[in-house]
Every structure is written in C-alpha cells, then in structure tokens.
Design a protein around this motif. Sequence first.
Motif, PDB file in Angstrom:
ATOM      1  N   HIS A  51      -5.277 -15.638 -40.152  1.00  0.00           N
ATOM      2  CA  HIS A  51      -6.307 -16.624 -39.838  1.00  0.00           C
ATOM      3  C   HIS A  51      -7.359 -15.932 -38.969  1.00  0.00           C
ATOM      4  CE1 HIS A  51      -3.590 -19.516 -41.605  1.00  0.00           C
ATOM      5  NE2 HIS A  51      -2.629 -19.033 -40.828  1.00  0.00           N
ATOM      6  N   VAL A  52      -8.093 -15.019 -39.615  1.00  0.00           N
ATOM      7  CA  VAL A  52      -9.067 -14.170 -38.927  1.00  0.00           C
ATOM      8  C   VAL A  52     -10.385 -14.205 -39.695  1.00  0.00           C
ATOM      9  CG1 VAL A  52      -7.315 -12.638 -37.928  1.00  0.00           C
ATOM     10  CG2 VAL A  52      -8.235 -12.138 -40.214  1.00  0.00           C
ATOM     11  N   ASP A  53     -11.476 -13.831 -39.010  1.00  0.00           N
ATOM     12  CA  ASP A  53     -12.802 -13.807 -39.636  1.00  0.00           C
ATOM     13  C   ASP A  53     -13.125 -12.454 -40.246  1.00  0.00           C
ATOM     14  OD1 ASP A  53     -13.312 -16.462 -38.881  1.00  0.00           O
ATOM     15  OD2 ASP A  53     -13.988 -15.810 -36.891  1.00  0.00           O
ATOM     16  N   ARG A  54     -12.463 -11.409 -39.761  1.00  0.00           N
ATOM     17  CA  ARG A  54     -12.670 -10.056 -40.268  1.00  0.00           C
ATOM     18  C   ARG A  54     -11.357  -9.300 -40.142  1.00  0.00           C
ATOM     19  NH1 ARG A  54     -15.417 -10.663 -35.599  1.00  0.00           N
ATOM     20  NH2 ARG A  54     -17.366 -10.905 -36.753  1.00  0.00           N
ATOM     21  N   PRO A  55     -11.179  -8.188 -40.841  1.00  0.00           N
ATOM     22  CA  PRO A  55      -9.918  -7.438 -40.732  1.00  0.00           C
ATOM     23  C   PRO A  55      -9.569  -7.138 -39.288  1.00  0.00           C
ATOM     24  CG  PRO A  55     -11.228  -6.580 -42.542  1.00  0.00           C
ATOM     25  CD  PRO A  55     -12.096  -7.580 -41.839  1.00  0.00           C
ATOM     26  N   LEU A  56      -8.314  -7.394 -38.946  1.00  0.00           N
ATOM     27  CA  LEU A  56      -7.833  -7.198 -37.584  1.00  0.00           C
ATOM     28  C   LEU A  56      -6.613  -6.294 -37.603  1.00  0.00           C
ATOM     29  CD1 LEU A  56      -7.683  -7.931 -34.523  1.00  0.00           C
ATOM     30  CD2 LEU A  56      -6.233  -9.872 -35.203  1.00  0.00           C
ATOM     31  N   GLU A  57      -6.688  -5.166 -36.909  1.00  0.00           N
ATOM     32  CA  GLU A  57      -5.553  -4.268 -36.773  1.00  0.00           C
ATOM     33  C   GLU A  57      -4.939  -4.467 -35.406  1.00  0.00           C
ATOM     34  OE1 GLU A  57      -5.607  -0.255 -38.315  1.00  0.00           O
ATOM     35  OE2 GLU A  57      -7.616  -0.570 -39.112  1.00  0.00           O
TER      36      GLU A  57
END
Length: 399
Positions: A51-57
């Motif tokens: 549930h993110v707006d952009r890729p999250l590492e």
Amino acid sequence: MTGNESSRPLRILHLGKYFYPDSGGIETVTKDIAQGAARAGNDVTVLCFGHVDRPLEERCCDVHVLRVPIWKLTASQPIGWQYLREFRRKVGAFDIVHVHVPNMLAALAVTVTRIPGRVVVHWHSDVVGKGLLGKLMRPLEWLMLRRADAIVTTSCHYAKASPTLSGFGAKLHVIPIGIADAAVFQDVDDDTSSGVEEAARALSADLPDNTQIILAVGRLVAYKGFDVLVQAARQLHSDCRVIIVGGGERLQELGSQVRAQGLSGRVILAGRLDDESLRSLFQRAAVFCLPSVSRAEAFGVVLLEAMAHGLPIVASDIAGSGVPWVNRHLETGLNVPVGDASALASALTQLLADPDQRLQMGHRARQRFETEFTAELATQRFLDLYRRLAECVPAELAT
C-alpha cells in the motif's frame, strides 16, 4: 556449481502478492520461509505489492523487501506494471526464484522474462471460483510450470487432485507448510465492523471459566463454511460458545443468520483480533473447528496453529484437499462430510462430552505439529531443495 561455490550463501528472490505485515496464509508461509533462509545465512529478497505510492525498499523480518504500488485489484489479484519492471530489473542477480501462486503477475513475469537462475513454483492452491480471471490464468500457469525447475505442493492429496499439475509429476516435490511454534496465524481480512478493543470486551464478558469454547478462525468468505458452523450451533449444548474470529465480506450475512436462528450470545462473531487476544482464545478453547466447503481450502494453515496449541480438531473431509491429511481422523481430531451441519454438530458434541478423548487427540495433534509442521522443518526442506537445484546442471534437471 561445485566445490567452494556449493557452500556459498544462496541469493533467493521470493515473488508474492503481499508480505508481512499484510496478513494471510500465503503471506505467513512466505515470511517464515524467507526469514528462515535469511537466518541460515542466505541473501533473501521479497518482491511484492504494498500500500505504497512508489516502490519502497526496506528491511523487514531479516530480509530485503521491495513493495510496489497496486494499480488495480481484480478478483483479489493486485495488478501493477512496476511489479514486472522490478522483477526484470533484478532477477539476474539471484540463484533461486521462489514463486508463490496463485499470482497472475508472478506467472506473467516468469513466462516473459529470461531467468538465469532456478525457478521454484510454490503451488499453494489451484485457482478456484475466479471466473474469467481463472480462465485467463490457465495458459499463463501452464507456461510458468513448464519453465519451472521444481514445483512444490503442500500435500500429495492436493497434487493428485489438481488438474493443472497432472502433467508435471516429474517436477513435483511435496513440502508441507510449517509455522513458527510461538507464532499466531491470523487468516483474516481488513474489516471495519468491530475494533480490537470492542472484540476483547465482548469475549471477556459473560463467559464463566468453565464455558466450553469452540474456536474457528478465518476470512468470512463463502468457502470457509461458517454458515454451516452456525447451523450446527443450533444442535450444540446451550452452555458452550462458538467464537468465530475474522473479518470479511460475509460478516453482515453471518450476523443476520445468527440472529435469525436465535443464537445471539451462543455464536460470537469476534471480528479481527490482535495476536495476544487470539492466542488467549487458542489457549482457552476446548475444540478447534474448520468447516470449509471446497478445495479452495487447500491445506488449512490455521489448523497448524490449533495443533501447536494442542487442540483437537473437527474439520471437513474435503476430497482433493490437504485438510483431511493434516487433521488425521480419529488421531488428531475428527473429519466430517462437507457441508453437513448435523455431522459437524455430532462430532463437536462428541469431543465436548469426552475430556479424555480431547486430551489424547490434542496431545497427538501437538506431536504431529512438532514432527511435521514447524517452520524450521519447512525452511530446511526448502533449503535442501534450493541447494540441489543450484548444484545441478540443466541436463541433470531434465532427467
């Protein structure tokens, strides 16, 4: 891979729909296997939706996690182009690609990408009741299985009954699901009905210490068969309580059924619970019940949590599912005909009335958990498979 290379840490990529802290059976299994492999010294990454707006590492559960945005949800299947992009960008760095299915985007990623490492397809379930999406997935799944170096099923029973797996017997490996001994599995969906605090108060009120509790846990969806359990509750002794933990689309319908049959107070729809509240219920319960009605219940991961707590089980005897294999009839519990409320009530009544039988079955359930279904065992079995695949040359894989 030979010599010193065979002992080096493996680089493992898991492809899943979601990952912890998102809840669900496949998510729990993915976390335990990935975390176990990482703690054994391997380099583990999970690619999933979030549930993110952009890729999250981020670092989570001792593994690298890359979460990508969801563009659209279709029949519970998240879709997003960045899932494919990130997979194709990263896959060359891994020795093992572990694909958790059903997952349409993962199947597509495997079929359209050149993968230098070995591919393990973890077949959690056939696609059941998905209509057009299910039809679209069949050719994708066939291509993915053809590409796979190994296909893992959770029980022989499910593999034999799966029409999709019937042509891939040479690649099949059976590795039962395992869970962490102290973990509390929650197969629940987001639910706006009752908060944790309200549920905890409801459960603690008006329940004397000697009340016999029948516990059921799962998403409130059709295949879980909770409507059958509510019907069975009409035939149970009025002093026992049926507590159903979980949220989902059938909450209001089940609530109406409970009220219409005059079972308010005897059947408690507890909603979602936190880990501590759920653990307390497992410890207090007399019997655990899994009334599922179709092969969509491929294994019944929540059964392992009941077994870990030493609970006897009453479950459905689902043909072609792993459920009656996990819960051995007359050993760890009782299996009854699918959808038969009277048979379900009779089995529950039998166990509630016989404390010695409950104790013996619960003890054998705990023993079976320890010898077959721990996370440590499952992780080691996968690590052994990974290593064998990594050490084989292509010609050996084909024999």
